[in-house]
Write a protein that holds these residues in place. Sequence first.
Motif, short mmCIF file in Angstrom:
data_model
loop_
_atom_site.label_atom_id
_atom_site.label_comp_id
_atom_site.label_asym_id
_atom_site.label_seq_id
_atom_site.Cartn_x
_atom_site.Cartn_y
_atom_site.Cartn_z
N VAL A 157 2.17 -1.45 -8.35
CA VAL A 157 1.90 -2.82 -7.90
C VAL A 157 0.39 -3.06 -7.93
CG1 VAL A 157 2.14 -4.48 -6.02
CG2 VAL A 157 3.92 -2.74 -6.38
N SER A 158 -0.03 -4.09 -8.64
CA SER A 158 -1.44 -4.50 -8.68
C SER A 158 -1.57 -5.87 -8.05
CB SER A 158 -1.97 -4.55 -10.11
OG SER A 158 -1.82 -3.30 -10.74
N ILE A 159 -2.70 -6.10 -7.41
CA ILE A 159 -2.89 -7.37 -6.70
C ILE A 159 -4.24 -7.96 -7.07
CG2 ILE A 159 -2.96 -8.49 -4.43
CD1 ILE A 159 -1.58 -5.89 -3.33
N ASN A 160 -4.23 -9.21 -7.50
CA ASN A 160 -5.46 -9.99 -7.67
C ASN A 160 -5.46 -11.07 -6.61
OD1 ASN A 160 -6.15 -8.61 -10.16
ND2 ASN A 160 -4.58 -9.86 -11.16
N LEU B 250 -5.10 -11.37 2.08
CA LEU B 250 -4.05 -11.71 1.11
C LEU B 250 -3.45 -10.45 0.50
CD1 LEU B 250 -5.80 -14.73 -0.67
CD2 LEU B 250 -3.88 -14.85 0.94
N ARG B 251 -4.31 -9.48 0.22
CA ARG B 251 -3.82 -8.20 -0.32
C ARG B 251 -2.89 -7.51 0.67
NH1 ARG B 251 -6.41 -5.97 -4.65
NH2 ARG B 251 -5.80 -3.90 -3.92
N GLU B 252 -3.28 -7.57 1.95
CA GLU B 252 -2.44 -6.93 2.97
C GLU B 252 -1.06 -7.59 3.07
OE1 GLU B 252 -6.23 -5.74 5.85
OE2 GLU B 252 -4.79 -7.26 6.50
N ILE B 253 -1.04 -8.90 2.84
CA ILE B 253 0.25 -9.62 2.88
C ILE B 253 1.16 -9.13 1.74
CG2 ILE B 253 1.29 -11.89 2.46
CD1 ILE B 253 -1.16 -13.05 4.05
N VAL B 254 0.58 -9.00 0.55
CA VAL B 254 1.38 -8.50 -0.58
C VAL B 254 1.86 -7.07 -0.29
CG1 VAL B 254 1.39 -7.94 -3.05
CG2 VAL B 254 0.14 -9.95 -2.23
N GLU B 255 0.95 -6.27 0.23
CA GLU B 255 1.29 -4.87 0.52
C GLU B 255 2.40 -4.77 1.58
OE1 GLU B 255 1.85 -0.99 0.98
OE2 GLU B 255 0.99 -2.05 -0.73
N GLN B 256 2.32 -5.62 2.60
CA GLN B 256 3.36 -5.60 3.63
C GLN B 256 4.70 -6.04 3.05
OE1 GLN B 256 3.55 -4.34 6.48
NE2 GLN B 256 5.45 -5.21 7.27
N SER B 257 4.68 -7.02 2.17
CA SER B 257 5.93 -7.46 1.55
C SER B 257 6.51 -6.34 0.68
CB SER B 257 5.69 -8.72 0.72
OG SER B 257 6.88 -9.06 0.04
#
Lengths: 194, 194
Positions: free
Chosen positions: A189-192, B164-171
Motif C-alpha cells: 500500500v502506497s499513499i500520496n 491523512l496518511r494515518e487515516i488510510v493506514e487505519q482503514s
Amino acid sequence: MSEVTATARRPREARNGVNTPVLFATINAVKETPALAKFRFRASSRWIDGTYSESRVESFNGAGEEHTHQTQFGFAADHPAVLVGQDRGPTPIEFLLHGLAACITAGIANVAAARGVTLTSVESRVEGDIDLRGLLGISGDVRNGYERIRITFDIAGDAPPEKLREIVEQSRARSAVFDVLTNGVPVDVSINAG
Amino acid sequence: MSEVTATARRPREARNGVNTPVLFATINAVKETPALAKFRFRASSRWIDGTYSESRVESFNGAGEEHTHQTQFGFAADHPAVLVGQDRGPTPIEFLLHGLAACITAGIANVAAARGVTLTSVESRVEGDIDLRGLLGISGDVRNGYERIRITFDIAGDAPPEKLREIVEQSRARSAVFDVLTNGVPVDVSINAG
C-alpha cells in the motif's frame, strides 16, 4: 493403439463455447516463450461520498503487450443501510464471492472442453461468514475479513458424475482466485497525501 | 478538561457523506450485542458459455435478520481474447482489485468522518502481477494466482498529510478485503454432479 493414445492425438474441437484448439495453441505458445505468461491486471477507483466508490477496469498488460478491454467496465461498491451506507452497490467483500465463482466456472468450461465433455449446466452458490467485530475494532480476537467461505457447484453434462466432479476439482486446483483467497498474497500500500 | 476529552465527548456530525452519529450508534449496539456482528454474504453464479458467466448479488444475512439489496446486482465475467475468451466482462481476478480498492476507500471515508476530517478526494490505482504458467499447468513452481498486488492511494482533505496518511493506514488495518487477500481464508468446495 490404446484409446488413451488415440484421445491424446485427436485434436479437440471447440466445445462448451471454448475454442479448444486455440486454448491448446496458447498453452503451447506459453510453454515455448514463458515471458508470454506474465500478466498485470489493473483497476482504478474513485471515492464519491460516504462508503460509495466507483472503479474502472479498462486495460491490462499481458503476453508482452498492452490490451484494452473491449468495454470500459465500471463497478460501484457501497455499504447497505444496516452498515451505515446507501446500498448503491454491493459491499466490496461481496465482489470476492463473485470472483471466486466466476474463476472456477470459467476453468470448468475449459477443462471440460479439453477432456471432450459437453456441459449442459454449471451453477454455483457461494457464501462468506464474517464477524464485523473485527473491522469495527470491537474485538482484537476477531479477524477483519471472512472467517470461512463455502461454494457449492451444481454441474451437469454428458459424462458420469465422477468425471464431472473431477473437472470441477481440476478447475479448483488451477483457479487463480481460489489460490489468492486460500493462500493470500502480499499487498503493498502506497499513499500520496496532500 | 483536556482537548482530547473534549473531542471524545463532542458527538461527530455527519461528514464525507458518512452518517457519523449512526456509525457510532451501530458500533455501540454491536458492542452490547455481539451477535449483531455476524454477517453472511452471498452470490450465485451461472455459466453461460466458454469462459463467460453471470453472477447475482441479491441478499445477505446480518444483524440477526435477512436483508435484500435494494438493487439486484448482476455481474459478468469472462476472459479476454488473448486468454481465449470473448471479453464480455472483466476476468474474475480483476474483481479482487476492485474489491480491495473499494473496501479501503469506504473505510477511509468512515475513519476520516470519525476523526473530524473532511475529505476532498480519494483515488486509487491497484494492480496485480500474475504468471499464467501456474494456472495453465505449465510450471509447478509458479502459483496460480497473483504473486503480488500494489495499491496506491491519492488522498486530499482538510488535514495535514501525516493525518491523512494515518487515516488510510487505519482503514487498511481494518479492511475486510485486505485481510482476506493478505492472510487468506478457508474455502470449502462442494460439488453436486449429475
